[in-house]
Design an enzyme around this catalytic site. Structure first.
Site: not given
Ligand code: NAP
Length: 247
Positions: A10-11, A64, A90, A142, A155, A157, A159, A188
């Site tokens: 997810g980069a 994934v 991620n 998370s 979500y 569950a 995490k 974030i």
């Molecule tokens: P984001 O900007 O939505 O990025 C997540 C990425 O993961 C996206 O590029 C998405 O691809 C990819 N992804 C999701 N499901 C996928 C799948 N089944 N196969 C392939 N790619 C997949 O979110 P973020 O805020 O950077 O979050 C990154 C991680 O941190 C996540 O695990 C999230 O739960 C965790 N997190 C975030 C926060 C926050 O406040 N932002 C807080 C706690 C934890 P698509 O764009 O194609 O869907």
């Protein structure tokens, strides 16, 4: 440092992008993962940002949540880079909703993308790390997995499960010199949080001790630390990076 290869799922954006770039800056070669061909142009920009630090990087696609796609992708990464030293799980999604209204599909999609994905990727990468007799896995959980959050039953569950998986894997793999840790971000600033209602964002920001939302780089710094030799005696831990959020 010696050649070290990191895989970040997810980069193409958000936290994953910052982690990929942070690892490249620290000298790692980076496999930048994104979901599908449509995402490749954005992921390719992350690849270029990594290469700007003088390290090798390339882009790979997979859902994934899909076991076979992960197997095929990890095989491609192994053949392209020859080794995998760091895995950062991620990728993740939200499908928020109150319990009384949440569909089965909403529940299952979040479990697949967030939780099963961690098994799918570890299942492929761990045998490689076992043969290398070294490795570091970092799972992005998370604060919702630690403390729960209304509207995020699915979500939370997924995490919380990641935390259990991290601790189990750490116990199972420690003897093989493979460390497994988790990072629990708070609030974030990314696309994931952008779509939340303004009122909810204000309430959460008010509960952060440091008085500001986190940036993707705040998480990347913690991941780079856990990936590397300075964390050589740390495994099975959950590092909360939340500015002191109280939920
Ligand atoms: P984001 O900007 O939505 O990025 C997540 C990425 O993961 C996206 O590029 C998405 O691809 C990819 N992804 C999701 N499901 C996928 C799948 N089944 N196969 C392939 N790619 C997949 O979110 P973020 O805020 O950077 O979050 C990154 C991680 O941190 C996540 O695990 C999230 O739960 C965790 N997190 C975030 C926060 C926050 O406040 N932002 C807080 C706690 C934890 P698509 O764009 O194609 O869907």
């Amino acid at each position: 440092m010696d050649k070290r290869v990191a895989v970040v799922t997810g980069a193409k954006q958000g936290i994953g992008k910052a982690i990929a770039i942070g690892l490249a800056k620290a000298g790692y070669e980076v496999a930048v993962h994104c979901r599908n061909q449509q995402s490749v142009p954005e992921a390719q920009q992350v690849v270029e940002a990594c290469r700007a630090f003088g390290v090798d990087a390339d882009c790979f696609t997979a859902d994934v949540g899909n076991f076979e796609e992960c197997a095929a992708m990890v095989a491609q990464i192994k053949s392209r880079f020859g080794q995998v030293d760091v895995l950062v799980n991620n990728a993740g999604i939200t499908q928020d909703g109150l319990i009384a209204r949440m569909s089965e599909e909403q529940y299952d999609q979040v479990i697949e993308s967030n939780q099963k994905s961690v098994f799918n990727m570890m299942r492929q990468v761990v045998p490689i790390m076992m043969r290398q007799r070294e490795g570091s896995i970092i799972n992005i959980t998370s604060v919702a997995g630690l403390y729960g959050n209304p509207g995020q039953l699915n979500y939370s569950a997924s995490k919380a499960a990641i935390i259990g998986m991290t601790k189990s894997a750490a116990k199972e793999l420690g003897g093989r010199n493979i460390r497994v840790n988790a990072v629990a971000p708070g609030f974030i600033q990314t696309d994931m949080t952008e779509k939340m209602p303004e009122k909810a964002k204000e309430a959460i920001t008010g509960a952060i001790s440091l008085g500001r939302v986190g940036m993707p780089e705040d998480i990347a710094n913690a991941v780079v630390f856990l990936a590397g030799p300075q964390a050589a005696y740390i495994t099975g831990q959950v590092l909360e990076v939340s500015g002191g959020i109280t939920m």
